[in-house]
Write an enzyme that holds these catalytic residues in place. Sequence first.
Site, mmCIF file in Angstrom:
data_model
loop_
_atom_site.group_PDB
_atom_site.id
_atom_site.type_symbol
_atom_site.label_atom_id
_atom_site.label_comp_id
_atom_site.label_asym_id
_atom_site.label_seq_id
_atom_site.Cartn_x
_atom_site.Cartn_y
_atom_site.Cartn_z
ATOM 1 N N LYS A 17 6.586 -1.928 1.852
ATOM 2 C CA LYS A 17 5.400 -1.353 2.514
ATOM 3 C C LYS A 17 4.214 -2.301 2.342
ATOM 4 O O LYS A 17 3.320 -2.078 1.513
ATOM 5 C CB LYS A 17 5.103 0.041 1.946
ATOM 6 C CG LYS A 17 4.195 0.862 2.854
ATOM 7 C CD LYS A 17 4.286 2.330 2.524
ATOM 8 C CE LYS A 17 3.289 3.174 3.295
ATOM 9 N NZ LYS A 17 3.383 3.067 4.742
ATOM 10 N N LEU B 187 11.298 1.349 7.160
ATOM 11 C CA LEU B 187 10.747 1.791 5.884
ATOM 12 C C LEU B 187 11.442 3.092 5.481
ATOM 13 O O LEU B 187 11.621 3.978 6.326
ATOM 14 C CB LEU B 187 9.238 2.040 6.031
ATOM 15 C CG LEU B 187 8.532 2.416 4.739
ATOM 16 C CD1 LEU B 187 8.385 1.210 3.822
ATOM 17 C CD2 LEU B 187 7.159 3.015 5.031
ATOM 18 N N GLU C 144 11.956 2.597 14.260
ATOM 19 C CA GLU C 144 11.000 3.571 13.715
ATOM 20 C C GLU C 144 9.699 3.388 14.468
ATOM 21 O O GLU C 144 9.573 2.470 15.299
ATOM 22 C CB GLU C 144 10.789 3.349 12.214
ATOM 23 C CG GLU C 144 10.163 2.002 11.892
ATOM 24 C CD GLU C 144 9.936 1.757 10.406
ATOM 25 O OE1 GLU C 144 9.737 2.720 9.648
ATOM 26 O OE2 GLU C 144 9.949 0.569 10.018
ATOM 27 N N TYR D 204 0.832 -1.201 0.000
ATOM 28 C CA TYR D 204 0.000 0.000 0.000
ATOM 29 C C TYR D 204 0.863 1.245 0.000
ATOM 30 O O TYR D 204 2.079 1.185 0.209
ATOM 31 C CB TYR D 204 -0.950 -0.012 1.207
ATOM 32 C CG TYR D 204 -0.297 0.328 2.535
ATOM 33 C CD1 TYR D 204 0.547 -0.561 3.175
ATOM 34 C CD2 TYR D 204 -0.524 1.566 3.151
ATOM 35 C CE1 TYR D 204 1.135 -0.242 4.394
ATOM 36 C CE2 TYR D 204 0.053 1.891 4.372
ATOM 37 C CZ TYR D 204 0.878 0.976 4.991
ATOM 38 O OH TYR D 204 1.471 1.292 6.187
HETATM 39 N N1 PDD Z 1 2.856 5.017 7.295
HETATM 40 N N2 PDD Z 1 7.487 3.791 8.907
HETATM 41 C C1 PDD Z 1 6.361 3.062 8.861
HETATM 42 C C2 PDD Z 1 6.340 1.724 9.526
HETATM 43 C C3 PDD Z 1 5.222 3.563 8.186
HETATM 44 O O1 PDD Z 1 4.097 2.815 8.137
HETATM 45 C C4 PDD Z 1 5.275 4.843 7.591
HETATM 46 C C5 PDD Z 1 4.103 5.420 6.853
HETATM 47 C C6 PDD Z 1 6.472 5.568 7.681
HETATM 48 C C7 PDD Z 1 6.618 6.923 7.036
HETATM 49 O O2 PDD Z 1 6.621 6.813 5.638
HETATM 50 P P1 PDD Z 1 6.120 8.012 4.704
HETATM 51 O O3 PDD Z 1 6.907 9.208 5.088
HETATM 52 O O4 PDD Z 1 6.417 7.549 3.332
HETATM 53 O O5 PDD Z 1 4.644 8.211 4.977
HETATM 54 C C8 PDD Z 1 7.551 5.009 8.324
HETATM 55 C C9 PDD Z 1 1.645 5.451 6.621
HETATM 56 C C10 PDD Z 1 1.444 6.915 6.691
HETATM 57 C C11 PDD Z 1 0.487 4.645 7.170
HETATM 58 O O6 PDD Z 1 0.691 3.456 7.378
HETATM 59 O O7 PDD Z 1 -0.597 5.199 7.361
#
Ligand code: PDD
Length: 288
Positions: free
Chosen positions: A149, A207, A182, A33
Amino acid sequence: MPRIAYVNGRYVRHAAAAVHVEDRGYQLADGVYEVCEIARGFIIDETGHLDRLDRSLRELRMDWPLDRRALQLVMREVVRRNHVVNGLVYLQVTRGVAPRDHAFPTKPVRPALVVTAKRMDPRAAQKKADKGMSVITVPENRWERVDIKTIGLLPNVLARQAAIEAGAQEAWFVDPDGTVKEGASTNAWIVTADGTLVTRPADFGILRGITRGTVMKVADSLGLAVEERTFTVEEAQEAREAFVTSATSLVTPVVSIDGKPVANGHPGSVARSLRDAFFAIAEKSPSC
Ligand code: PDD
């Protein structure tokens, strides 16, 4: 005005949107996703999100459900039909519908695609940032490929729930050596006494956040140094500032870690300037 979702070629009422009971995402979490922020009518960092989607799909040997340009049109149509000016667009690709079996379907199936969009009040997000968030730490218990992801988010779900039950808003996964990986859905950062931004290298183990990448450019534009290295929970608790980044939280200060205030327990100025400068630096693609 009803919310509209896109499900495998059709725009349907969100309340009635459904996938097949043998969708491999539903049964096996066999899917990936992306979440993109929509701000002031622009899709933020679309290129980065779609490039990462491409990587996630390739790592799992899945095909694109539509070609990239067509997917971009669907994203825009969903944003338009839901009148989203500020909010997010969510896309999910699963390996498709097939009789339940752990191995890939023997007969090729089309990957399944769902796209939804949601309006969000930017003032509410700003309020959260002004207040800052509390985080707890939890032992890392995820698989090694968290650089992909995937929709398999059970450890993240449990970690976030533990945070909520502890009166916090986010949980940071911590390796046995005490270093921070993270958050459940955010990347973790600290600011050292000399003003250097520190975040864990994203080669593996976390990620590679798209917001994380943009914040590095924002830092550069503000003349702030960034160091990609590991840091411990103790170092974060003693840091000048701590904050998280993600498409949904942008840059949000962390004001306490496991109940210990970070600095004076209030959001710091570095996180605030990064947040304020974010929109000017991020890639902005018109959402319609
Ligand atoms: N989550 N680390 C994890 C485990 C994440 O699920 C996310 C993003 C990030 C940050 O990634 P980005 O900057 O590309 O949004 C880091 C999304 C927002 C979610 O699961 O809703």
